[in-house]
Design an enzyme around this catalytic site. Structure first.
Site, PDB file in Angstrom:
ATOM      1  N   THR A  27       0.858  -1.189   0.000  1.00 12.13           N
ATOM      2  CA  THR A  27       0.000   0.000   0.000  1.00 12.13           C
ATOM      3  C   THR A  27       0.894   1.238   0.000  1.00 12.13           C
ATOM      4  OG1 THR A  27      -0.077   0.194   2.425  1.00 12.13           O
ATOM      5  CG2 THR A  27      -1.747  -1.209   1.391  1.00 12.13           C
ATOM      6  N   ILE A  58       3.316  -1.220   4.620  1.00 10.59           N
ATOM      7  CA  ILE A  58       2.650   0.006   5.059  1.00 10.59           C
ATOM      8  C   ILE A  58       3.658   1.157   5.026  1.00 10.59           C
ATOM      9  CG2 ILE A  58       1.494   1.140   7.002  1.00 10.59           C
ATOM     10  CD1 ILE A  58       0.481  -1.685   7.825  1.00 10.59           C
ATOM     11  N   ILE A  85       7.798  -2.054   6.544  1.00 12.47           N
ATOM     12  CA  ILE A  85       7.588  -0.607   6.558  1.00 12.47           C
ATOM     13  C   ILE A  85       8.210   0.010   5.308  1.00 12.47           C
ATOM     14  CG2 ILE A  85       8.029   1.534   7.822  1.00 12.47           C
ATOM     15  CD1 ILE A  85       6.140  -0.405   9.305  1.00 12.47           C
ATOM     16  N   LYS A  86       7.377   0.725   4.556  1.00 19.72           N
ATOM     17  CA  LYS A  86       7.854   1.390   3.332  1.00 19.72           C
ATOM     18  C   LYS A  86       8.298   2.814   3.673  1.00 19.72           C
ATOM     19  CE  LYS A  86       5.584   0.968  -0.514  1.00 19.72           C
ATOM     20  NZ  LYS A  86       4.415   1.153  -1.410  1.00 19.72           N
ATOM     21  N   ILE A  87       9.505   3.149   3.216  1.00 16.40           N
ATOM     22  CA  ILE A  87      10.042   4.487   3.485  1.00 16.40           C
ATOM     23  C   ILE A  87      10.593   5.070   2.176  1.00 16.40           C
ATOM     24  CG2 ILE A  87      11.609   5.835   4.928  1.00 16.40           C
ATOM     25  CD1 ILE A  87      11.900   3.426   6.773  1.00 16.40           C
TER      26      ILE A  87
END
Ligand code: E4P
Length: 226
Positions: A27, A58, A85-87
């Site tokens: 997402t 996310i 975790i997307k950064i």
């Protein structure tokens, strides 16, 4: 190659999980806001639909390392199962990635436009990097070439980080990045459906059935009950 669904629509995700070999769901903020629902409730519902094993990606909203780390820890506590975790890869993101990885939180470096963004995220410990193929193409760059060069750099330096190629508008782009060395891809539901939606195959099936029924009788539509 592993296939991820690039969507937060629970109905579409449930359908694709039933029909396709799906490794997880990615997402981003744009995808989440389209659903017009409280986001934590939505993440939890997606988790229920995909189960605890499949990865759920996310993305953080904060931009400085301290905010990114705090958000990542919050999300990791709130959402059960395999969470990544997307950064978006900036200098602050590289700092946050090093901290989070040392705390055992999996990270994907996203919004990648250049091979060196990918290399920095990888060397900081990211599990995945996500080059934005179509957005690179729209800048008159070459998304496939960026993926190929990331794959070459990872191979040269024996980096274990995987390329999760993202941002596609057609199947040709997906086909090209798979050949160029992408380990995995994330694709919107409408595009996944076109992978096996071929009028030629539908015509072949109709021709096979017609021949079969001419030989064995109109009521014979399967191999059962000969
Ligand atoms: C995936 O994680 C990316 O956020 C997504 O593929 C971006 O796609 P878009 O360029 O179609 O918005």
């Amino acid at each position: 190659m592993r296939l991820y669904i690039d969507s937060a629509n629970v109905e579409e995700i449930a359908h694709l999980i039933e029909y396709y070999p799906i490794a997880g769901v990615t997402t981003n903020p744009s995808i989440i806001v389209q659903e017009q629902r409280p986001y934590l409730e939505l993440f939890k519902e997606i988790r229920e639909v995909i189960g605890g094993e499949r990865e759920l990606f996310i993305q953080v909203i904060g931009e400085c390392a301290e905010e990114i780390v705090a958000e990542a820890k919050f999300i990791s506590k709130q959402i059960q199962g395999n969470v990544v975790i997307k950064i978006p890869v900036t200098e602050e993101a590289i700092k946050a990635t090093k901290i989070l990885v040392s705390d055992g939180i999996a990270v994907l470096g996203t919004a990648i436009y250049t091979p060196f963004q990918a290399l920095m995220a990888a060397k900081a410990g990211a599990k995945y990097v996500a080059p934005y193929v179509n957005r690179i193409d729209n800048l008159t760059g070459n998304g496939t070439k960026v993926v190929a060069e990331i794959a070459q750099l990872f191979s040269n330096y024996e980096v274990a980080t995987e390329i999760l190629a993202a941002s596609f508008k057609n199947v040709q782009q997906i086909h090209d990045v798979c050949l160029a060395g992408a380990h995995t891809v994330t694709v919107a539901p409408q595009l996944i459906s076109t992978f096996v939606s071929l009028p030629a195959t539908v015509n072949d099936i109709a021709a096979f059935k017609k021949q079969w029924q001419q030989a064995y009788g109109k009521d014979k539509s399967t191999l059962i009950n000969s």
